[in-house]
Motif scaffolding. Sequence first.
Motif, mmCIF file in Angstrom:
data_model
loop_
_atom_site.group_PDB
_atom_site.id
_atom_site.type_symbol
_atom_site.label_atom_id
_atom_site.label_comp_id
_atom_site.label_asym_id
_atom_site.label_seq_id
_atom_site.Cartn_x
_atom_site.Cartn_y
_atom_site.Cartn_z
ATOM 1 N N TYR A 151 2.621 1.327 -4.064
ATOM 2 C CA TYR A 151 1.142 2.606 -4.088
ATOM 3 C C TYR A 151 1.150 3.727 -3.779
ATOM 4 N N ASN A 152 1.579 4.110 -3.152
ATOM 5 C CA ASN A 152 0.854 5.716 -2.764
ATOM 6 C C ASN A 152 2.090 5.917 -3.472
ATOM 7 N N THR A 200 0.797 -1.158 -0.115
ATOM 8 C CA THR A 200 -0.081 -0.208 -0.103
ATOM 9 C C THR A 200 0.223 0.936 0.159
#
Length: 73
Positions: free
Chosen positions: A30-31, A27
């Motif tokens: 991805y950020n 996550t």
Amino acid sequence: MGTNREVLNKGIKYMAWALPLAFVGPTVIYNAFVNKQNGWHYLVLAVGIAVCFFAVFFMFKGLNTIVKSMFDN
């Protein structure tokens, strides 16, 4: 050939730390890729990669400890 419960619990604790890290790491990566225009892009990417590394490390350590609890004398 019994199972050493103390060592087994230690291995389960390692796996319990690895589970949330396995979700948080990708996550964060991805950020980092979504916010490339931000100046903190590379720092966030490095943190995400480090979190993924620790997730794999804790998974390996946990599985290794669980196997030792079952098969070591």
